[in-house]
Design a protein around this motif. Sequence first.
Motif, PDB file in Angstrom:
ATOM      1  N   ILE A  90      -6.644   9.277   4.267  1.00 36.21           N
ATOM      2  CA  ILE A  90      -7.396   8.021   4.361  1.00 36.21           C
ATOM      3  C   ILE A  90      -8.275   7.830   3.130  1.00 36.21           C
ATOM      4  N   ILE A  91      -8.886   8.899   2.635  1.00 32.49           N
ATOM      5  CA  ILE A  91      -9.674   8.800   1.399  1.00 32.49           C
ATOM      6  C   ILE A  91      -8.787   8.326   0.251  1.00 32.49           C
ATOM      7  N   SER A  92      -7.589   8.888   0.170  1.00 35.10           N
ATOM      8  CA  SER A  92      -6.661   8.505  -0.896  1.00 35.10           C
ATOM      9  C   SER A  92      -6.210   7.054  -0.770  1.00 35.10           C
ATOM     10  N   LEU A  93      -5.853   6.623   0.452  1.00 34.61           N
ATOM     11  CA  LEU A  93      -5.313   5.282   0.658  1.00 34.61           C
ATOM     12  C   LEU A  93      -6.374   4.199   0.496  1.00 34.61           C
ATOM     13  N   THR A  94      -7.633   4.522   0.789  1.00 33.99           N
ATOM     14  CA  THR A  94      -8.690   3.524   0.609  1.00 33.99           C
ATOM     15  C   THR A  94      -9.193   3.487  -0.833  1.00 33.99           C
ATOM     16  N   GLY A  95      -8.851   4.512  -1.607  1.00 36.40           N
ATOM     17  CA  GLY A  95      -9.252   4.546  -3.010  1.00 36.40           C
ATOM     18  C   GLY A  95     -10.716   4.842  -3.225  1.00 36.40           C
ATOM     19  N   ASN A  96     -11.389   5.343  -2.175  1.00 35.72           N
ATOM     20  CA  ASN A  96     -12.813   5.652  -2.304  1.00 35.72           C
ATOM     21  C   ASN A  96     -13.015   7.123  -2.635  1.00 35.72           C
ATOM     22  N   GLN A  97     -14.224   7.469  -3.014  1.00 36.76           N
ATOM     23  CA  GLN A  97     -14.523   8.840  -3.431  1.00 36.76           C
ATOM     24  C   GLN A  97     -15.301   9.600  -2.352  1.00 36.76           C
ATOM     25  N   SER A  98     -15.027   9.282  -1.095  1.00 38.61           N
ATOM     26  CA  SER A  98     -15.736   9.941  -0.002  1.00 38.61           C
ATOM     27  C   SER A  98     -15.419  11.436   0.017  1.00 38.61           C
ATOM     28  N   LEU A 148      -9.491   8.567  13.743  1.00 41.03           N
ATOM     29  CA  LEU A 148      -8.845   7.718  12.743  1.00 41.03           C
ATOM     30  C   LEU A 148      -9.642   6.458  12.424  1.00 41.03           C
ATOM     31  N   PRO A 149     -10.063   5.642  13.412  1.00 42.19           N
ATOM     32  CA  PRO A 149     -10.868   4.469  13.028  1.00 42.19           C
ATOM     33  C   PRO A 149     -12.210   4.850  12.425  1.00 42.19           C
ATOM     34  N   THR A 150     -12.779   5.969  12.886  1.00 39.63           N
ATOM     35  CA  THR A 150     -14.037   6.433  12.302  1.00 39.63           C
ATOM     36  C   THR A 150     -13.862   6.758  10.823  1.00 39.63           C
ATOM     37  N   PHE A 151     -12.783   7.484  10.503  1.00 35.70           N
ATOM     38  CA  PHE A 151     -12.525   7.840   9.109  1.00 35.70           C
ATOM     39  C   PHE A 151     -12.341   6.596   8.238  1.00 35.70           C
ATOM     40  N   ILE A 152     -11.557   5.646   8.734  1.00 33.90           N
ATOM     41  CA  ILE A 152     -11.295   4.446   7.939  1.00 33.90           C
ATOM     42  C   ILE A 152     -12.597   3.673   7.691  1.00 33.90           C
ATOM     43  N   ALA A 153     -13.388   3.512   8.747  1.00 30.02           N
ATOM     44  CA  ALA A 153     -14.646   2.775   8.595  1.00 30.02           C
ATOM     45  C   ALA A 153     -15.578   3.487   7.629  1.00 30.02           C
ATOM     46  N   GLN A 154     -15.684   4.797   7.756  1.00 26.14           N
ATOM     47  CA  GLN A 154     -16.560   5.547   6.856  1.00 26.14           C
ATOM     48  C   GLN A 154     -16.082   5.452   5.408  1.00 26.14           C
ATOM     49  N   ALA A 155     -14.776   5.563   5.202  1.00 20.58           N
ATOM     50  CA  ALA A 155     -14.242   5.482   3.843  1.00 20.58           C
ATOM     51  C   ALA A 155     -14.495   4.101   3.236  1.00 20.58           C
ATOM     52  N   LEU A 156     -14.288   3.039   4.032  1.00 21.16           N
ATOM     53  CA  LEU A 156     -14.498   1.691   3.515  1.00 21.16           C
ATOM     54  C   LEU A 156     -15.968   1.422   3.210  1.00 21.16           C
ATOM     55  N   ARG A 157     -16.856   2.126   3.925  1.00 27.62           N
ATOM     56  CA  ARG A 157     -18.287   1.986   3.633  1.00 27.62           C
ATOM     57  C   ARG A 157     -18.747   2.926   2.521  1.00 27.62           C
ATOM     58  N   GLY A 158     -17.834   3.765   2.014  1.00 23.84           N
ATOM     59  CA  GLY A 158     -18.185   4.702   0.955  1.00 23.84           C
ATOM     60  C   GLY A 158     -18.980   5.903   1.426  1.00 23.84           C
ATOM     61  N   GLU A 159     -18.900   6.192   2.723  1.00 31.93           N
ATOM     62  CA  GLU A 159     -19.624   7.321   3.302  1.00 31.93           C
ATOM     63  C   GLU A 159     -18.749   8.566   3.351  1.00 31.93           C
ATOM     64  N   ASP A 160     -19.388   9.716   3.587  1.00 28.91           N
ATOM     65  CA  ASP A 160     -18.627  10.931   3.849  1.00 28.91           C
ATOM     66  C   ASP A 160     -17.927  10.813   5.198  1.00 28.91           C
ATOM     67  N   LEU A 161     -16.751  11.436   5.305  1.00 36.54           N
ATOM     68  CA  LEU A 161     -16.007  11.436   6.558  1.00 36.54           C
ATOM     69  C   LEU A 161     -16.435  12.633   7.401  1.00 36.54           C
ATOM     70  N   THR A 162     -16.817  12.375   8.646  1.00 33.75           N
ATOM     71  CA  THR A 162     -17.285  13.446   9.528  1.00 33.75           C
ATOM     72  C   THR A 162     -16.109  14.036  10.296  1.00 33.75           C
ATOM     73  N   VAL A 163     -15.848  15.312  10.055  1.00 36.62           N
ATOM     74  CA  VAL A 163     -14.753  16.035  10.705  1.00 36.62           C
ATOM     75  C   VAL A 163     -15.357  17.048  11.671  1.00 36.62           C
ATOM     76  N   PHE A 164     -14.864  17.061  12.906  1.00 35.61           N
ATOM     77  CA  PHE A 164     -15.350  18.014  13.901  1.00 35.61           C
ATOM     78  C   PHE A 164     -14.751  19.397  13.662  1.00 35.61           C
ATOM     79  N   GLY A 165     -15.569  20.433  13.861  1.00 34.99           N
ATOM     80  CA  GLY A 165     -15.094  21.802  13.701  1.00 34.99           C
ATOM     81  C   GLY A 165     -14.708  22.080  12.262  1.00 34.99           C
ATOM     82  N   ASP A 166     -13.634  22.901  12.113  1.00 37.50           N
ATOM     83  CA  ASP A 166     -13.173  23.211  10.750  1.00 37.50           C
ATOM     84  C   ASP A 166     -12.088  22.262  10.267  1.00 37.50           C
ATOM     85  N   GLY A 167     -11.693  21.308  11.133  1.00 40.17           N
ATOM     86  CA  GLY A 167     -10.698  20.312  10.744  1.00 40.17           C
ATOM     87  C   GLY A 167      -9.274  20.794  10.804  1.00 40.17           C
TER      88      GLY A 167
END
Length: 331
Positions: free
Chosen positions: A258-266, A194-213
Motif C-alpha cells: 500500500i505504501i508503494s501503490l500510494t507513492g507516499n513515504q510512510s 486494509l482501509p486503515t493502511f490506505i487512509a494512513q498512507a493517503l494522509r502521509g502517516e505511519d501505518l500501524t501494524v499489530f504485533g510483529d506483522g
Amino acid sequence: MDKQERKRILITGAAGFLGSHLCDRFIAEDFDVIGMDNMITGDLRNIEHLFKLPNFEFYHHDVSKFVHVPGKLNFILHFASPASPVDYLRIPIQTLKVGSLGTHNLLGLAKSKRARILVASTSEVYGDPLISPQSEEYWGNVNPVGPRGVYDEAKRFQEAITMAYHNVHGLDTRIVRIFNTYGPRMRLNDGRALPTFIAQALRGEDLTVFGDGNQTRSFCYVSDQIEGIFRLLFSDYAQPMNIGNPDELTINNMAREIISLTGNQSKIRYVPLPIDDPKQRRPDIRKARRILNWTPTVNRKEGLLQTINYYQQMPPEELKQKNFTYYNQEQ
C-alpha cells in the motif's frame, strides 16, 4: 423481465459494504430488490443511487426485531451484522442479537414465504486456526469469552440454527463463509487493516501494524466475492462453503504494498497485538472450485488500485478522520 415474472429478494445489511454490492448485482440481474438495514454501521450513500429505481425499495429496520415483508419473497440474503473488531467491541450485545435473534427471525420469514435463504458467515468461525489453509471441515479454535467471541460465536450459532432449520423444516438454505474482502465502500474508519493502511498512507502517516506483522491474511476483491455468493445462492449446496482468495500474505507485506501503490513515504509503526487476533487466515476453496466453478480473477494490485482510487475521491475532511483502533487492553 416482466414485473410479474421478476424474482423478489430481501437483502439485509443492504447499506453495508457487501450488502450494497449485492443490491447492485441483483438489480443488474433484473430482480425486485428490498434492502433492509438499521444503519448501525451502514451508510445510505452506498445505495442512494438505487432509490430512484422502480425495482428497489428500502426498509429502515433492525432484523433483531420481528421482520415483516408484505408480498412474495423468492430469496433472502442475510448480511446484517457488524463486521469489524471495532464494531463488535463497541456494540457486542447488538452483534450477538443480530446473529441469533436476527437470524432466527429471517429463517422464520423464509419458512413462511417458502423462500431460499443464504446467510453470511465468515472465517471467524475458525477463530485463531491451528491448521492452514482452513477447510470447511475444520471446527475451529475459538475463545467464546474473549473480546472477539461475541462475533465468532454469533456466526457459529448462526450456522447451527440455519442447519437446524434445513434439517428439521426442510428449509432451502445456503451458508457462505466469507474471508477477508476489500474494495470500494469499505468503511474508512472501521479498524480493519486494509482501509486503515490506505487512509494512513493517503494522509502521509505511519501505518500501524499489530504485533510483529507476520500474521497472514488472504484478501479477496469485492467483485470476486459477490460472484462467489451469487453462484452459491443458485447452487444446490446446503453445507457451509468458503469464498475467499487463497493468495496469502503477511500484514507487513500488505502494508509495504500500500505504501508503494500510494507513492507516499510512510513508515511502519508497530503496536500491541489485540487479544485472540488470528495468526493465519487462508481459505481452502477446493469446494467452491469444484461445485461452483468459481475462483478469484482480480489480482491484488488491480484491486488495491481500485480501492485506493475510491478513497482518493472522498471529501478531504472525511479522509482526515482518524481511524479507530482496538489495542489489547491487557497490555
